[in-house]
Design a protein around this motif. Structure first.
Motif, short mmCIF file in Angstrom:
data_model
loop_
_atom_site.label_atom_id
_atom_site.label_comp_id
_atom_site.label_asym_id
_atom_site.label_seq_id
_atom_site.Cartn_x
_atom_site.Cartn_y
_atom_site.Cartn_z
N SER A 10 0.81 -1.22 0.00
CA SER A 10 0.00 0.00 0.00
C SER A 10 0.84 1.27 0.00
O SER A 10 0.35 2.34 -0.36
CB SER A 10 -0.94 0.01 1.22
N SER A 232 -0.50 3.80 -4.78
CA SER A 232 -0.59 2.37 -4.51
C SER A 232 -1.59 2.04 -3.41
O SER A 232 -1.80 0.88 -3.09
CB SER A 232 0.80 1.83 -4.14
N THR A 233 -2.20 3.08 -2.82
CA THR A 233 -3.24 2.87 -1.81
C THR A 233 -4.59 2.80 -2.51
O THR A 233 -4.99 3.75 -3.19
CB THR A 233 -3.26 4.02 -0.79
N PRO A 234 -5.31 1.72 -2.35
CA PRO A 234 -6.60 1.57 -3.04
C PRO A 234 -7.58 2.68 -2.66
O PRO A 234 -7.74 3.02 -1.49
CB PRO A 234 -7.09 0.20 -2.57
N ALA A 235 -8.25 3.23 -3.67
CA ALA A 235 -9.32 4.23 -3.48
C ALA A 235 -8.87 5.40 -2.61
O ALA A 235 -9.64 5.91 -1.78
CB ALA A 235 -10.55 3.56 -2.87
#
Length: 509
Positions: A10, A232-235
């Motif tokens: 992440s 790279s952190t989702p949403a």
């Protein structure tokens, strides 16, 4: 790194961008070590030596050794001061470009010196200017870019990377030392260009600090930088971070209205903060640790060690191991206790080295014992004062004068390093103390011990608000560990950490 519970997936891009800034640490560590190797190389001595030793061979004068080894710290001091206005007006990446240019220029000047002492000195100053800018800005950039979950380990790893590059530099000088011509010292000199060169190639793909964008009211660019860092952190939604940064800027502007240089002297509370923060820098260096780094090879040669470059390499291996263990255990060991025990270890080891130096003759047994106890000094320093002094200096610089106190601390650091590096050769050679010089440093280590006892409180896990209250409420440092503030409400831990880090980032600008 697994012990830090870092989510690499992440935070992948944030780690990469922080990694780019650690080229500053690599430059600092490499330069600190490779030059001490050059001072022990026969081709270098033949080129720059203007006196002779007892065997009639060319030798470097004490003034040459002292001046060229220490002048870089003058450059670093000036570079640290230069970084502030550049950071403020043009941003972190501008400092990285400028610092890289200074180091490359300095390396080129050294490569073309051809035995001219003045050019070596000029090159050392230019390199120092670059390293001073890196010293200030690399940590600043990491603190502003790394998400809260990895910020602590990322900042602590700065010194670890510095130690790794010192190990590499020591290995390179050991490898080239046997070359019988100028390439023995030209190769380590030239390799210094590699690190800033790699940074320059990486910077076009690296985002500017979102904190700096907010300071300049460039909201769209700040939002774009946050998205790039956290892609790279989702949403990921940058709205929360933007709001927090804007609030930190507003609070900083209110605080700046009450800040003044005069209050650092006139206000007893601010004066105490200044003393504690600057004292950490003096305490770190006053024990003479720079002697072992700046003159390690020539020191080993002077006591009859034939494999002086191997001794230097082992020194740096031990340093890397000690710093790595310190980083891993940083949140598990009391800072005050760590500093207290290790500083006594340094004091005792220095006394032993000084005592062995009274023999004036150094058979294998004596010289080996001197090296072993020198290793104890290195390990104790890198497990305690090395990684912790900058942390303590930063933590003590709380409140409305944070920027000014930290500036004073940086100046104090480079000045103390310069004094030790400049005077060591004269005390060792001209005053004919030899290893008995460690008696002097054992004496100055008592200053470190006094500082720890009277000025270092346990700050682990304390918020910025609590640290400020320690000063305003005049709480003795020995009570900091167990003291409780009943009127400070409990706030959600993650929110507190986030706001404090963002505020600290802005204060460093």
């Amino acid at each position: 790194m697994g012990r830090f519970s870092i989510d690499f997936k992440s935070n992948k891009w944030a780690i990469i961008y922080c990694g780019v800034s650690t080229f500053g640490a690599l430059c600092y560590g490499y330069d600190q070590i490779y030059y001490t190797g050059l001072l022990g190389m026969r081709p270098f001595i033949n080129d720059y030596g203007t006196s002779t030793d007892s065997d009639g061979n060319n030798a470097l004068t004490t003034s040459f050794i002292s001046l060229t080894a220490s002048i870089i710290y003058v450059g670093e001091l000036l570079g640290a001061l230069m970084a502030a206005p550049i950071n403020d007006r043009w941003g972190r990446k501008a400092v990285f470009y400028c610092a890289s240019a200074c180091i490359v220029a300095g390396a080129i000047v050294q490569l073309t010196a051809h035995g001219i002492e003045g050019l070596i000195i000029l090159g050392r100053i230019l390199i120092g200017l670059g390293i001073g800018q890196f010293t200030v800005t690399s940590l600043l950039y990491i603190g502003e870019v790394a998400p809260v979950s990895i910020r602590g380990p990322a900042l602590m790893m700065f010194q670890f990377m510095q130690s790794c590059s010192q190990l590499v530099g020591s290995g390179i000088t050991q490898g080239t030392e046997a070359i019988p011509n100028k390439n023995s010292f030209l190769i380590p000199m030239g390799l210094l260009i590699l690190l800033p060169g790699l940074m320059v190639l990486s910077l076009p793909f690296t985002p500017e600090s979102p904190t700096w964008y907010i300071m300049k009211r460039r909201i769209p660019q700040a939002e774009a930088a946050l998205k790039k860092i956290n892609r790279s952190t989702p949403a990921y939604d940058p709205a929360h971070d933007l709001d927090a940064l804007n609030e930190a800027v507003r609070q900083e502007e209110l605080s700046n209205a009450e800040s003044s240089w005069a209050s650092l002297i006139k206000d007893p509370i601010e004066r105490r903060k200044l003393l504690y923060s600057c004292g950490a820098m003096v305490a770190q260096q006053i024990n003479g640790i720079q002697f072992f780094y700046s003159y390690g090879v020539v020191f080993a040669q002077s006591i009859g060690i034939k494999e002086a470059f191997t001794i230097s390499l082992i020194t740096n291996v031990l340093q890397v191991i000690a710093v790595a263990i310190s980083v891993l255990l940083g949140n598990k060991i009391s800072r005050r206790k760590n500093l207290w025990v290790c500083s006594w270890g340094i004091f005792g080891a220095l006394l032993v080295v000084g005592g062995l130096g009274t023999k004036r003759a150094f058979p294998t047994g004596i010289s080996t014992a001197i090296v072993v106890f020198s290793y104890i000094v290195i390990v104790c320093f890198n497990f305690s004062l090395g990684p912790l002094a900058f942390t303590i200096a930063s933590e003590m610089a709380v409140g409305r004068n944070r920027n000014k106190i930290m500036s004073c601390s940086i100046v104090t650091f480079f000045f103390t390093v310069w004094v030790i590096a400049f005077t060591s050769p004269y005390l060792y050679y001209s005053a004919n103390l030899g290893p008995m010089l460690c008696f002097v440093y054992a004496g100055t280590t008592t200053i470190t011990l006094a500082y720890i006892w009277f000025c270092v409180g346990e700050t682990k896990g304390r918020t910025q608000q609590e640290l400020e209250r320690f000063f305003t409420d005049k709480i003795p440092v020995r009570q900091w560990k167990d003291h409780q503030f009943e009127d400070i409400p409990m706030i959600e831990e993650e929110k507190v950490a986030k706001l404090e880090v963002l505020s600290a980032q802005v204060e460093r600008v």
